[in-house]
Design a protein around this motif. Sequence first.
Motif, PDB file in Angstrom:
ATOM      1  N   UNK A 183      15.072   8.693  -3.112  1.00 17.39           N
ATOM      2  CA  UNK A 183      14.866   8.892  -1.682  1.00 17.39           C
ATOM      3  C   UNK A 183      15.786   9.981  -1.145  1.00 17.39           C
ATOM      4  N   UNK A 184      17.070   9.921  -1.522  1.00 16.47           N
ATOM      5  CA  UNK A 184      18.013  10.927  -1.025  1.00 16.47           C
ATOM      6  C   UNK A 184      17.679  12.315  -1.556  1.00 16.47           C
ATOM      7  N   UNK A 185      17.225  12.389  -2.794  1.00 15.04           N
ATOM      8  CA  UNK A 185      16.847  13.684  -3.367  1.00 15.04           C
ATOM      9  C   UNK A 185      15.699  14.314  -2.589  1.00 15.04           C
ATOM     10  N   UNK A 194       0.818  -1.228   0.000  1.00 16.41           N
ATOM     11  CA  UNK A 194       0.000   0.000   0.000  1.00 16.41           C
ATOM     12  C   UNK A 194       0.840   1.261   0.000  1.00 16.41           C
ATOM     13  N   UNK A 195       2.072   1.163   0.485  1.00 20.28           N
ATOM     14  CA  UNK A 195       2.991   2.303   0.520  1.00 20.28           C
ATOM     15  C   UNK A 195       4.397   1.763   0.686  1.00 20.28           C
ATOM     16  N   UNK A 196       5.370   2.598   0.394  1.00 20.39           N
ATOM     17  CA  UNK A 196       6.777   2.232   0.590  1.00 20.39           C
ATOM     18  C   UNK A 196       7.349   2.870   1.847  1.00 20.39           C
ATOM     19  N   UNK A 197       6.470   3.328   2.719  1.00 21.79           N
ATOM     20  CA  UNK A 197       6.947   3.940   3.950  1.00 21.79           C
ATOM     21  C   UNK A 197       5.884   3.830   5.025  1.00 21.79           C
ATOM     22  N   UNK A 198       6.346   4.009   6.244  1.00 21.35           N
ATOM     23  CA  UNK A 198       5.443   4.182   7.380  1.00 21.35           C
ATOM     24  C   UNK A 198       6.243   4.895   8.458  1.00 21.35           C
ATOM     25  N   UNK A 199       5.734   6.036   8.886  1.00 23.78           N
ATOM     26  CA  UNK A 199       6.460   6.824   9.882  1.00 23.78           C
ATOM     27  C   UNK A 199       7.798   7.267   9.333  1.00 23.78           C
ATOM     28  N   UNK A 200       8.860   6.958  10.077  1.00 27.09           N
ATOM     29  CA  UNK A 200      10.214   7.338   9.684  1.00 27.09           C
ATOM     30  C   UNK A 200      10.925   6.247   8.885  1.00 27.09           C
ATOM     31  N   UNK A 252       6.898  14.113   5.121  1.00 25.51           N
ATOM     32  CA  UNK A 252       6.628  14.689   3.801  1.00 25.51           C
ATOM     33  C   UNK A 252       7.532  14.058   2.736  1.00 25.51           C
ATOM     34  N   UNK A 253       8.798  13.873   3.077  1.00 23.77           N
ATOM     35  CA  UNK A 253       9.745  13.292   2.122  1.00 23.77           C
ATOM     36  C   UNK A 253       9.373  11.849   1.784  1.00 23.77           C
ATOM     37  N   UNK A 254       9.003  11.065   2.794  1.00 25.35           N
ATOM     38  CA  UNK A 254       8.704   9.660   2.538  1.00 25.35           C
ATOM     39  C   UNK A 254       7.369   9.488   1.821  1.00 25.35           C
TER      40      UNK A 254
END
Length: 403
Positions: free
Chosen positions: A307-309, A272-278, A322-324
């Motif tokens: 990701x680094x960008x 569902x996403x490639x992130x969660x929290x930090x 916001x970044x993730x």
Amino acid sequence: MSRTSQQPHAVVVGAGIGGLGAAVALRRRGWRVTVLERAAALEPVGAGIGIAPNALRALDVLGVGDAVRAMAAFQGEGGLRRPDGRWLSRTSGEAAAERFGGPVVIAHRAELVAVLAGLLPEGALRTGTRVVSASPEGRVTTGDGTIDADLVVAADGINSAVRGALFPAHPGPVYSGFTSWRTVVPAPAAYLPHETWGRGRLWGTVPLTGGRVYCYATAVTPPGGRAPAGDERTELRRLFGDWHDPVPGLIDSAAPGTVLRNDVHHLARPLPAFHRGRVALLGDAAHAMTPNLGQGGCQALEDAVVLAHLAAPDAAEHAVARALAAYTVQRLPRTTRVVRRSWSVGRLTTWSSRPAVALRDALFAGVNRVGPRLALRSLDGIADWRPPAGPYAADGTGQARQA
């Protein structure tokens, strides 16, 4: 260990190509990085890796694109063959470079890992460190204690423990229906790179530098199998021993214990996403795919530079969130398309009925007669990707574009 306010700290779980690429990219962006690898050392793995122009551009961002291009052993003609040796289609490295703005480099995986690891400062890579868990709040628990990170990058592979903890309802990887074998052998002669497709079986031969050849094979077989006495050369001889030269001789050239066997799995259902929290997922942990387009490591390197960008070195929770979120938006749709396209190609290699294989061979031969470069179309929209920010040297434009 706790977070510091002076320089935000990113912890990367896994020291494969994607994890090391992310660590290098984040460090260049201004993060302090720590890479945790459960293996006792970065042992050389006897396998090659295809580095397509999209990944070479990502490596340009990391400052090592030209060093990796120098690993190329061959940029001439190659193609697709039948088990009796007949060529079904041909293409060339020059055609690929013209179509996608750069070459496809086949390198030894261990040599690429060494290049990336060499860009990290002393002490940044910790081997022999088992990660037990990583929470959305950024707390990484290891066998030696805990680390509170401002950003966690989970690059812990297809069986990612971090992915399972973040998305417990996701079914995880599924068996793709075939098993792979990989080895690197000495090359007594120069061989044209080729893939040979048979009935539910595939063999690939690619020259490497240093008088070596990378050999890979797949076959439709039940998962969990092993060759008698653990000698996978026996299984390769059974499956491919009567195929065209130089296949039998290459099998015989493999030293005992050097053939890697792995059942092939992929994430058929997208996360569902490639992130969660930090925590951000990267590479096989996020989008494991079959090897049929040679894009597993390439997509991991794309993940790393994107990701680094997006992740400015800011420890604030809202900045990381916001970044993730942007990382998921940019990477999930693209990698989902690549996973599905790779599986579509992989499914063709599993055909075993004589009429189906004859039809497949006729199709490839017909496409080759119409135009050899049409065989490269499977990488359109993939190999021509460019990073969100340069520099990259693959085509000299220095312009950015997101696919």
